[in-house]
Motif scaffolding. Structure first.
Motif, PDB file in Angstrom:
ATOM      1  N   SER A 175       0.843  -1.204   0.000  1.00  0.00           N
ATOM      2  CA  SER A 175       0.000   0.000   0.000  1.00  0.00           C
ATOM      3  C   SER A 175       0.877   1.252   0.000  1.00  0.00           C
ATOM      4  CB  SER A 175      -0.988  -0.012   1.165  1.00  0.00           C
ATOM      5  OG  SER A 175      -0.360   0.431   2.335  1.00  0.00           O
ATOM      6  N   GLU A 176       2.057   1.129   0.611  1.00  0.00           N
ATOM      7  CA  GLU A 176       2.983   2.264   0.565  1.00  0.00           C
ATOM      8  C   GLU A 176       3.454   2.493  -0.870  1.00  0.00           C
ATOM      9  OE1 GLU A 176       7.264   3.038   2.469  1.00  0.00           O
ATOM     10  OE2 GLU A 176       5.709   2.459   3.922  1.00  0.00           O
ATOM     11  N   GLU A 177       3.751   1.396  -1.545  1.00  0.00           N
ATOM     12  CA  GLU A 177       4.183   1.502  -2.948  1.00  0.00           C
ATOM     13  C   GLU A 177       3.101   2.132  -3.809  1.00  0.00           C
ATOM     14  OE1 GLU A 177       7.261  -2.181  -3.555  1.00  0.00           O
ATOM     15  OE2 GLU A 177       5.485  -2.093  -4.825  1.00  0.00           O
ATOM     16  N   ALA A 178       1.856   1.708  -3.559  1.00  0.00           N
ATOM     17  CA  ALA A 178       0.736   2.231  -4.347  1.00  0.00           C
ATOM     18  C   ALA A 178       0.599   3.736  -4.124  1.00  0.00           C
ATOM     19  CB  ALA A 178      -0.559   1.524  -3.959  1.00  0.00           C
ATOM     20  N   ALA A 179       0.716   4.165  -2.843  1.00  0.00           N
ATOM     21  CA  ALA A 179       0.602   5.591  -2.522  1.00  0.00           C
ATOM     22  C   ALA A 179       1.717   6.367  -3.208  1.00  0.00           C
ATOM     23  CB  ALA A 179       0.664   5.791  -1.014  1.00  0.00           C
ATOM     24  N   GLN A 180       2.921   5.777  -3.157  1.00  0.00           N
ATOM     25  CA  GLN A 180       4.076   6.438  -3.763  1.00  0.00           C
ATOM     26  C   GLN A 180       3.873   6.635  -5.266  1.00  0.00           C
ATOM     27  OE1 GLN A 180       6.142   7.199  -1.359  1.00  0.00           O
ATOM     28  NE2 GLN A 180       7.217   8.539  -2.784  1.00  0.00           N
ATOM     29  N   SER A 181       3.376   5.599  -5.928  1.00  0.00           N
ATOM     30  CA  SER A 181       3.233   5.729  -7.375  1.00  0.00           C
ATOM     31  C   SER A 181       2.067   6.650  -7.721  1.00  0.00           C
ATOM     32  CB  SER A 181       3.094   4.366  -8.054  1.00  0.00           C
ATOM     33  OG  SER A 181       1.916   3.751  -7.639  1.00  0.00           O
ATOM     34  N   ALA A 182       1.066   6.728  -6.818  1.00  0.00           N
ATOM     35  CA  ALA A 182      -0.027   7.685  -7.054  1.00  0.00           C
ATOM     36  C   ALA A 182       0.510   9.109  -6.981  1.00  0.00           C
ATOM     37  CB  ALA A 182      -1.137   7.486  -6.022  1.00  0.00           C
ATOM     38  N   ILE A 183       1.394   9.357  -6.014  1.00  0.00           N
ATOM     39  CA  ILE A 183       1.991  10.695  -5.885  1.00  0.00           C
ATOM     40  C   ILE A 183       2.805  11.016  -7.130  1.00  0.00           C
ATOM     41  CG2 ILE A 183       3.738  12.036  -4.638  1.00  0.00           C
ATOM     42  CD1 ILE A 183       2.794  10.636  -2.081  1.00  0.00           C
ATOM     43  N   LEU A 184       3.597  10.029  -7.572  1.00  0.00           N
ATOM     44  CA  LEU A 184       4.412  10.251  -8.766  1.00  0.00           C
ATOM     45  C   LEU A 184       3.545  10.547  -9.973  1.00  0.00           C
ATOM     46  CD1 LEU A 184       7.331   7.671  -8.579  1.00  0.00           C
ATOM     47  CD2 LEU A 184       7.420  10.164  -8.455  1.00  0.00           C
ATOM     48  N   ALA A 185       2.477   9.734 -10.150  1.00  0.00           N
ATOM     49  CA  ALA A 185       1.604   9.930 -11.302  1.00  0.00           C
ATOM     50  C   ALA A 185       0.991  11.319 -11.238  1.00  0.00           C
ATOM     51  CB  ALA A 185       0.506   8.866 -11.311  1.00  0.00           C
ATOM     52  N   GLN A 186       0.601  11.736  -9.995  1.00  0.00           N
ATOM     53  CA  GLN A 186      -0.025  13.041  -9.839  1.00  0.00           C
ATOM     54  C   GLN A 186       0.944  14.162 -10.208  1.00  0.00           C
ATOM     55  OE1 GLN A 186      -1.381  14.136  -5.957  1.00  0.00           O
ATOM     56  NE2 GLN A 186      -3.487  13.596  -6.480  1.00  0.00           N
ATOM     57  N   SER A 187       2.182  14.041  -9.751  1.00  0.00           N
ATOM     58  CA  SER A 187       3.109  15.130 -10.043  1.00  0.00           C
ATOM     59  C   SER A 187       3.502  15.101 -11.520  1.00  0.00           C
ATOM     60  CB  SER A 187       4.326  15.074  -9.116  1.00  0.00           C
ATOM     61  OG  SER A 187       5.166  14.032  -9.482  1.00  0.00           O
ATOM     62  N   ASP A 188       3.480  13.909 -12.120  1.00  0.00           N
ATOM     63  CA  ASP A 188       3.712  13.812 -13.563  1.00  0.00           C
ATOM     64  C   ASP A 188       2.616  14.525 -14.332  1.00  0.00           C
ATOM     65  OD1 ASP A 188       6.067  12.636 -13.946  1.00  0.00           O
ATOM     66  OD2 ASP A 188       5.292  10.781 -14.838  1.00  0.00           O
ATOM     67  N   GLU A 189       1.379  14.262 -13.880  1.00  0.00           N
ATOM     68  CA  GLU A 189       0.215  14.876 -14.511  1.00  0.00           C
ATOM     69  C   GLU A 189       0.299  16.391 -14.371  1.00  0.00           C
ATOM     70  OE1 GLU A 189      -4.183  14.468 -13.202  1.00  0.00           O
ATOM     71  OE2 GLU A 189      -3.417  12.473 -13.658  1.00  0.00           O
ATOM     72  N   LEU A 190       0.686  16.823 -13.156  1.00  0.00           N
ATOM     73  CA  LEU A 190       0.806  18.248 -12.894  1.00  0.00           C
ATOM     74  C   LEU A 190       1.845  18.853 -13.827  1.00  0.00           C
ATOM     75  CD1 LEU A 190       0.119  20.686 -11.075  1.00  0.00           C
ATOM     76  CD2 LEU A 190       2.078  20.053  -9.686  1.00  0.00           C
ATOM     77  N   LYS A 191       2.983  18.139 -13.956  1.00  0.00           N
ATOM     78  CA  LYS A 191       4.044  18.671 -14.799  1.00  0.00           C
ATOM     79  C   LYS A 191       3.603  18.802 -16.245  1.00  0.00           C
ATOM     80  CE  LYS A 191       8.002  17.217 -12.203  1.00  0.00           C
ATOM     81  NZ  LYS A 191       8.344  15.823 -11.939  1.00  0.00           N
ATOM     82  N   SER A 192       2.906  17.786 -16.771  1.00  0.00           N
ATOM     83  CA  SER A 192       2.538  17.909 -18.187  1.00  0.00           C
ATOM     84  C   SER A 192       1.458  18.964 -18.374  1.00  0.00           C
ATOM     85  CB  SER A 192       2.135  16.566 -18.792  1.00  0.00           C
ATOM     86  OG  SER A 192       1.576  15.738 -17.834  1.00  0.00           O
ATOM     87  N   ALA A 193       0.540  19.061 -17.390  1.00  0.00           N
ATOM     88  CA  ALA A 193      -0.476  20.113 -17.489  1.00  0.00           C
ATOM     89  C   ALA A 193       0.187  21.484 -17.431  1.00  0.00           C
ATOM     90  CB  ALA A 193      -1.494  19.963 -16.367  1.00  0.00           C
ATOM     91  N   LEU A 194       1.180  21.611 -16.552  1.00  0.00           N
ATOM     92  CA  LEU A 194       1.890  22.887 -16.436  1.00  0.00           C
ATOM     93  C   LEU A 194       2.616  23.229 -17.729  1.00  0.00           C
ATOM     94  CD1 LEU A 194       3.543  23.218 -12.941  1.00  0.00           C
ATOM     95  CD2 LEU A 194       1.725  24.554 -13.979  1.00  0.00           C
ATOM     96  N   LEU A 195       3.264  22.230 -18.302  1.00  0.00           N
ATOM     97  CA  LEU A 195       3.978  22.458 -19.550  1.00  0.00           C
ATOM     98  C   LEU A 195       3.034  22.936 -20.637  1.00  0.00           C
ATOM     99  CD1 LEU A 195       6.685  19.732 -20.126  1.00  0.00           C
ATOM    100  CD2 LEU A 195       6.918  22.212 -20.034  1.00  0.00           C
ATOM    101  N   ALA A 196       1.871  22.265 -20.717  1.00  0.00           N
ATOM    102  CA  ALA A 196       0.886  22.653 -21.728  1.00  0.00           C
ATOM    103  C   ALA A 196       0.462  24.095 -21.497  1.00  0.00           C
ATOM    104  CB  ALA A 196      -0.320  21.722 -21.661  1.00  0.00           C
ATOM    105  N   ALA A 197       0.217  24.423 -20.210  1.00  0.00           N
ATOM    106  CA  ALA A 197      -0.220  25.774 -19.864  1.00  0.00           C
ATOM    107  C   ALA A 197       0.859  26.787 -20.224  1.00  0.00           C
ATOM    108  CB  ALA A 197      -0.537  25.845 -18.378  1.00  0.00           C
TER     109      ALA A 197
END
Ligand SMILES: Nc1ncnc2c1ncn2[C@@H]1O[C@H](COP(=O)(O)OP(=O)(O)OP(=O)(O)O)[C@@H](O)[C@H]1O
Ligand SMILES: [Mg+2]
Length: 311
Positions: A50-72
């Motif tokens: 469950s720790e691994e799952a949380a970690q990868s959710a955080i990573l995916a979220q910050s990845d999503e944030l980064k690509s959204a930011l780049l687009a913006a």
């Protein structure tokens, strides 16, 4: 000794020492301990997963944030940049004699587009600070009237076409806040009020005293916002489907919320379709309720209040 074996590795070893005088362990003791160790291994494995799952959710979220930011960034920063570049290039062109009025237009465009860029870059930086939990308001004592006057004059270009009214209750006490950050909140709200409303409609910027806070507000007479979108407006990248084709990134309100909350305040809106929109936010008064006066008697002049106190 009993190994704690998970699916992937040995997580540890259980050492069991018998109490003095109880003799050696029997087969059923060993059976019981093995069951216990297996349970422990299972629990450990589950925690790790469950720790691994949380970690990868955080990573995916910050990845999503980064690509959204780049687009913006690529989309929204290019427009003002292009306009500034075009104006400056024209002004520098020796082969053309620009008349005074045209020169003024170019300079105004450069001035206004630079303001827009500054707001956007400020928003992007604040977003990364808010996301990273690194937002630390640099508070000092300021006069709300002066803040509103300053923000009003800095948005004169963007609100051109709207009558702007200032409605500040007299004798508001000085307040402690981060000037740049709270100005940023007002700039975002005023920009929205100008951007999402038809020209000619009034924008009112004001402030009033509540029992334990000062409330600042920006009110417009625009199309209003339907209830179902109101809660989501403060999410980053959320943009309500609106009639107007106004461009934007959808981070202005998310950042404003982060900045206000970092000051211990709250931001809310009152709006209904066809009835305009009022965004308001609070900045808490010092707990003794007396505001700045008590700081003076304590020997601290405005602008020299001690920094680093708990906020
Ligand atoms: N005064 C307003 N009247 C009507 N709709 C509004 C108003 N203010 C905000 N909105 C709606 O809320 C959405 C989110 O606003 P927000 O300021 O967060 O993002 P944005 O203006 O789209 O982009 P930017 O990041 O450039 O500010 C807007 O897209 C718009 O649909
Ligand atoms: Mg906005």
């Amino acid at each position: 000794y009993l190994p704690i074996k998970t699916a992937s590795n040995v997580a540890g070893v259980l050492e069991v020492i018998g109490r003095p005088g109880t003799g050696p362990f029997h087969a059923e003791d060993e059976q019981l301990l093995t069951t216990f160790v297996d349970q422990a291994a299972l629990a450990l494995e589950r925690a790790r997963l469950s720790e691994e799952a949380a970690q990868s959710a955080i990573l995916a979220q910050s990845d999503e944030l980064k690509s959204a930011l780049l687009a913006a960034v690529s989309h929204d920063l290019r427009t003002p940049l292009a306009s500034i570049k075009a104006s400056a290039t024209s002004l520098l062109d020796d082969s053309v004699e620009w008349d005074a009025e045209t020169r003024e237009d170019f300079l105004t465009a450069i001035d206004e587009e630079t303001d827009r860029l500054t707001l956007m870059v400020g928003n992007l930086l604040d977003l990364s600070r808010i996301e990273g939990g690194a937002l630390r308001p640099q508070k000092d004592w300021y006069d709300v009237d002066e803040l509103i006057e300053d923000v009003r004059s800095r948005t004169a270009g963007r609100t051109a076409g709207h009558p702007v009214e200032i409605a500040i209750e007299p004798d508001l006490p000085l307040l402690r806040f981060d000037y740049v950050e709270i100005a940023q909140v007002l700039l975002n709200l005023i920009e929205n009020a100008a951007k999402y409303t038809p020209s000619g409609t009034r924008i009112t910027i004001g402030g009033r005293r509540l029992p334990a806070a000062i409330e600042l507000f920006v009110q417009d007479e625009g199309p209003g916002i339907a209830k179902e979108h109101q809660l989501r407006l403060f999410e980053k990248f959320y943009r309500a489907p609106s009639g107007s084709a106004a461009s934007g990134t959808g981070i202005g309100l998310a950042i404003s919320k982060g900045l206000v909350e970092a000051h211990g305040g709250r931001i809310t809106l009152d709006s209904a379709p066809g009835e305009g929109t009022m965004f308001r936010f609070t900045l808490p008064l010092p707990v003794d309720g007396k505001g700045h006066e008590s700081m003076v008697t304590a020997g601290l002049a405005p602008g020299h209040a001690s920094e680093g106190e708990a906020s």
